[in-house]
Design a protein around this motif. Structure first.
Motif, PDB file in Angstrom:
ATOM      1  N   ARG A 150     -11.454  28.856 -19.092  1.00 21.94           N
ATOM      2  CA  ARG A 150     -12.621  28.353 -19.823  1.00 21.94           C
ATOM      3  C   ARG A 150     -13.055  29.353 -20.892  1.00 21.94           C
ATOM      4  NH1 ARG A 150     -18.510  27.216 -17.231  1.00 21.94           N
ATOM      5  NH2 ARG A 150     -19.457  26.395 -19.113  1.00 21.94           N
ATOM      6  N   GLY A 151     -13.261  28.847 -22.090  1.00 26.85           N
ATOM      7  CA  GLY A 151     -13.752  29.664 -23.188  1.00 26.85           C
ATOM      8  C   GLY A 151     -12.676  30.438 -23.926  1.00 26.85           C
ATOM      9  N   LEU A 152     -11.429  30.391 -23.440  1.00 24.60           N
ATOM     10  CA  LEU A 152     -10.342  31.116 -24.100  1.00 24.60           C
ATOM     11  C   LEU A 152      -9.695  30.201 -25.134  1.00 24.60           C
ATOM     12  CD1 LEU A 152      -8.934  33.907 -23.919  1.00 24.60           C
ATOM     13  CD2 LEU A 152      -7.246  32.820 -22.440  1.00 24.60           C
ATOM     14  N   PRO A 153      -9.759  30.547 -26.418  1.00 27.62           N
ATOM     15  CA  PRO A 153      -9.177  29.689 -27.461  1.00 27.62           C
ATOM     16  C   PRO A 153      -7.667  29.506 -27.282  1.00 27.62           C
ATOM     17  CG  PRO A 153     -10.584  31.377 -28.423  1.00 27.62           C
ATOM     18  CD  PRO A 153     -10.422  31.720 -26.970  1.00 27.62           C
ATOM     19  N   LYS A 154      -7.170  28.372 -27.732  1.00 29.96           N
ATOM     20  CA  LYS A 154      -5.745  28.035 -27.628  1.00 29.96           C
ATOM     21  C   LYS A 154      -4.849  29.097 -28.279  1.00 29.96           C
ATOM     22  CE  LYS A 154      -3.056  23.850 -27.642  1.00 29.96           C
ATOM     23  NZ  LYS A 154      -2.714  24.031 -26.250  1.00 29.96           N
ATOM     24  N   ALA A 155      -5.365  29.806 -29.262  1.00 24.56           N
ATOM     25  CA  ALA A 155      -4.588  30.860 -29.924  1.00 24.56           C
ATOM     26  C   ALA A 155      -4.155  31.953 -28.933  1.00 24.56           C
ATOM     27  CB  ALA A 155      -5.410  31.486 -31.049  1.00 24.56           C
ATOM     28  N   PHE A 156      -4.835  32.049 -27.787  1.00 22.08           N
ATOM     29  CA  PHE A 156      -4.500  33.062 -26.785  1.00 22.08           C
ATOM     30  C   PHE A 156      -3.481  32.569 -25.765  1.00 22.08           C
ATOM     31  CE2 PHE A 156      -8.422  34.720 -28.485  1.00 22.08           C
ATOM     32  CZ  PHE A 156      -8.186  36.098 -28.503  1.00 22.08           C
ATOM     33  N   ASP A 157      -3.010  31.327 -25.904  1.00 20.60           N
ATOM     34  CA  ASP A 157      -2.040  30.783 -24.947  1.00 20.60           C
ATOM     35  C   ASP A 157      -0.789  31.657 -24.796  1.00 20.60           C
ATOM     36  OD1 ASP A 157      -3.693  28.736 -24.244  1.00 20.60           O
ATOM     37  OD2 ASP A 157      -2.486  27.136 -25.152  1.00 20.60           O
ATOM     38  N   PRO A 158      -0.179  32.175 -25.868  1.00 21.76           N
ATOM     39  CA  PRO A 158       0.997  33.031 -25.683  1.00 21.76           C
ATOM     40  C   PRO A 158       0.687  34.286 -24.857  1.00 21.76           C
ATOM     41  CG  PRO A 158       0.899  32.264 -27.947  1.00 21.76           C
ATOM     42  CD  PRO A 158      -0.407  31.880 -27.295  1.00 21.76           C
ATOM     43  N   LEU A 159      -0.463  34.883 -25.080  1.00 19.92           N
ATOM     44  CA  LEU A 159      -0.860  36.054 -24.293  1.00 19.92           C
ATOM     45  C   LEU A 159      -1.102  35.661 -22.843  1.00 19.92           C
ATOM     46  CD1 LEU A 159      -1.648  39.031 -24.106  1.00 19.92           C
ATOM     47  CD2 LEU A 159      -3.961  38.370 -24.800  1.00 19.92           C
ATOM     48  N   LEU A 160      -1.777  34.542 -22.608  1.00 17.70           N
ATOM     49  CA  LEU A 160      -2.037  34.059 -21.252  1.00 17.70           C
ATOM     50  C   LEU A 160      -0.721  33.751 -20.538  1.00 17.70           C
ATOM     51  CD1 LEU A 160      -4.119  33.220 -19.130  1.00 17.70           C
ATOM     52  CD2 LEU A 160      -4.198  30.961 -20.226  1.00 17.70           C
ATOM     53  N   ARG A 161       0.242  33.175 -21.237  1.00 19.39           N
ATOM     54  CA  ARG A 161       1.559  32.879 -20.665  1.00 19.39           C
ATOM     55  C   ARG A 161       2.260  34.160 -20.216  1.00 19.39           C
ATOM     56  NH1 ARG A 161       3.370  30.424 -24.774  1.00 19.39           N
ATOM     57  NH2 ARG A 161       2.441  28.462 -24.145  1.00 19.39           N
ATOM     58  N   ARG A 162       2.268  35.175 -21.083  1.00 24.34           N
ATOM     59  CA  ARG A 162       2.915  36.447 -20.720  1.00 24.34           C
ATOM     60  C   ARG A 162       2.193  37.124 -19.565  1.00 24.34           C
ATOM     61  NH1 ARG A 162       3.417  36.733 -26.256  1.00 24.34           N
ATOM     62  NH2 ARG A 162       1.693  38.185 -26.507  1.00 24.34           N
ATOM     63  N   ALA A 163       0.864  37.125 -19.607  1.00 22.62           N
ATOM     64  CA  ALA A 163       0.080  37.741 -18.530  1.00 22.62           C
ATOM     65  C   ALA A 163       0.307  36.993 -17.214  1.00 22.62           C
ATOM     66  CB  ALA A 163      -1.399  37.753 -18.891  1.00 22.62           C
ATOM     67  N   GLY A 164       0.338  35.663 -17.269  1.00 26.84           N
ATOM     68  CA  GLY A 164       0.577  34.865 -16.068  1.00 26.84           C
ATOM     69  C   GLY A 164       1.935  35.140 -15.472  1.00 26.84           C
ATOM     70  N   ARG A 165       2.960  35.172 -16.326  1.00 28.90           N
ATOM     71  CA  ARG A 165       4.308  35.465 -15.837  1.00 28.90           C
ATOM     72  C   ARG A 165       4.368  36.850 -15.192  1.00 28.90           C
ATOM     73  NH1 ARG A 165       7.202  32.724 -19.943  1.00 28.90           N
ATOM     74  NH2 ARG A 165       6.791  34.479 -21.277  1.00 28.90           N
ATOM     75  N   PHE A 166       3.706  37.827 -15.812  1.00 31.10           N
ATOM     76  CA  PHE A 166       3.709  39.184 -15.271  1.00 31.10           C
ATOM     77  C   PHE A 166       2.962  39.250 -13.943  1.00 31.10           C
ATOM     78  CE2 PHE A 166       1.515  43.237 -14.705  1.00 31.10           C
ATOM     79  CZ  PHE A 166       2.613  44.082 -14.595  1.00 31.10           C
ATOM     80  N   LEU A 167       1.703  38.763 -13.924  1.00 32.00           N
ATOM     81  CA  LEU A 167       0.879  38.865 -12.708  1.00 32.00           C
ATOM     82  C   LEU A 167       1.450  38.040 -11.558  1.00 32.00           C
ATOM     83  CD1 LEU A 167      -2.731  38.838 -14.156  1.00 32.00           C
ATOM     84  CD2 LEU A 167      -1.599  40.705 -12.942  1.00 32.00           C
ATOM     85  N   PHE A 168       1.855  36.806 -11.825  1.00 34.91           N
ATOM     86  CA  PHE A 168       2.393  35.981 -10.748  1.00 34.91           C
ATOM     87  C   PHE A 168       3.775  36.459 -10.331  1.00 34.91           C
ATOM     88  CE2 PHE A 168      -1.132  33.396 -11.942  1.00 34.91           C
ATOM     89  CZ  PHE A 168      -1.543  32.853 -10.739  1.00 34.91           C
ATOM     90  N   GLY A 169       4.562  36.967 -11.273  1.00 35.54           N
ATOM     91  CA  GLY A 169       5.851  37.553 -10.910  1.00 35.54           C
ATOM     92  C   GLY A 169       5.674  38.736  -9.983  1.00 35.54           C
ATOM     93  N   ARG A 170       4.698  39.571 -10.294  1.00 37.80           N
ATOM     94  CA  ARG A 170       4.393  40.733  -9.437  1.00 37.80           C
ATOM     95  C   ARG A 170       3.918  40.281  -8.068  1.00 37.80           C
ATOM     96  NH1 ARG A 170      -0.185  43.792  -8.473  1.00 37.80           N
ATOM     97  NH2 ARG A 170       0.172  46.002  -8.164  1.00 37.80           N
ATOM     98  N   ALA A 171       3.068  39.258  -8.028  1.00 37.15           N
ATOM     99  CA  ALA A 171       2.562  38.741  -6.746  1.00 37.15           C
ATOM    100  C   ALA A 171       3.701  38.126  -5.924  1.00 37.15           C
ATOM    101  CB  ALA A 171       1.465  37.716  -6.985  1.00 37.15           C
ATOM    102  N   VAL A 172       4.553  37.317  -6.547  1.00 33.68           N
ATOM    103  CA  VAL A 172       5.680  36.714  -5.835  1.00 33.68           C
ATOM    104  C   VAL A 172       6.595  37.803  -5.288  1.00 33.68           C
ATOM    105  CG1 VAL A 172       7.800  35.359  -6.159  1.00 33.68           C
ATOM    106  CG2 VAL A 172       5.610  34.481  -7.002  1.00 33.68           C
ATOM    107  N   ASP A 173       6.893  38.809  -6.106  1.00 33.30           N
ATOM    108  CA  ASP A 173       7.746  39.913  -5.638  1.00 33.30           C
ATOM    109  C   ASP A 173       7.127  40.601  -4.429  1.00 33.30           C
ATOM    110  OD1 ASP A 173       9.517  39.362  -7.690  1.00 33.30           O
ATOM    111  OD2 ASP A 173       8.829  40.995  -8.971  1.00 33.30           O
ATOM    112  N   GLY A 174       5.834  40.862  -4.479  1.00 33.95           N
ATOM    113  CA  GLY A 174       5.149  41.508  -3.362  1.00 33.95           C
ATOM    114  C   GLY A 174       5.166  40.642  -2.106  1.00 33.95           C
ATOM    115  N   LEU A 175       4.915  39.357  -2.259  1.00 37.53           N
ATOM    116  CA  LEU A 175       4.942  38.457  -1.104  1.00 37.53           C
ATOM    117  C   LEU A 175       6.336  38.384  -0.490  1.00 37.53           C
ATOM    118  CD1 LEU A 175       2.781  35.608  -2.644  1.00 37.53           C
ATOM    119  CD2 LEU A 175       2.150  37.003  -0.656  1.00 37.53           C
ATOM    120  N   LEU A 176       7.357  38.392  -1.325  1.00 37.22           N
ATOM    121  CA  LEU A 176       8.729  38.304  -0.809  1.00 37.22           C
ATOM    122  C   LEU A 176       9.176  39.607  -0.149  1.00 37.22           C
ATOM    123  CD1 LEU A 176      10.350  36.285  -3.711  1.00 37.22           C
ATOM    124  CD2 LEU A 176       9.731  35.456  -1.428  1.00 37.22           C
TER     125      LEU A 176
END
Length: 146
Positions: A117-143
């Motif tokens: 909420r409140g994050l302009p669409k122009a930040f989608d590429p940054l959000l995508r990279r951050a999501g891949r990094f954070l969730f990748g790290r979380a998945v690795d830790g869970l595994l």
């Protein structure tokens, strides 16, 4: 909304990988400044609800989720879990898929679409990279956890 995927191949059996990835409180231990609280009695199933609270003090937000599809892997079949995010800050969905690899082990595909909420669409590429990094790290830790 931004879409990202995390994919991993691991030597563990699909049932064990599923157990680790759907341990909702363990997710909070993998994501910085986050605690996860399950709101419905177990076992996990469609209808299970939980909330991840992220932040410190007044700079915190809740990320409520509900399991809307629950199909654990069985007899060599794929496992599929779909989560719907319904928070005031974060909305979207996640799809967790676990399949058996030929010769043993498992393939994990975590697909997520979210908006902040409140994050302009122009930040989608940054959000995508951050999501891949954070969730990748979380998945690795869970595994990795035993």
């Amino acid at each position: 909304m931004t879409l990202f995927r995390v994919e991993r191949a691991v030597p563990s059996a699909p049932e064990e990988v599923w157990r680790r990835l759907t341990d909702w409180p363990a997710h909070g231990r993998q994501v910085p400044l986050t605690r996860t609280r399950v709101l419905t009695p177990g076992p996990n199933r469609a209808g299970t609800r939980f909330t991840a609270r992220t932040g410190i003090g007044r700079l915190s937000f809740d990320d409520p989720m509900e399991v809307v599809r629950w199909e654990p892997p069985a007899a060599g079949g794929a496992g599929t879990c779909r989560l719907e995010k319904s928070g005031r800050v974060v909305r979207g969905w996640a799809l967790v898929e676990v399949t058996e690899l030929p010769g043993g082990g498992s393939r994990v595909l975590w697909t997520e679409e979210l908006s902040v909420r409140g994050l302009p669409k122009a930040f989608d590429p940054l959000l995508r990279r951050a999501g891949r990094f954070l969730f990748g790290r979380a998945v690795d830790g869970l595994l990795r956890q035993g």
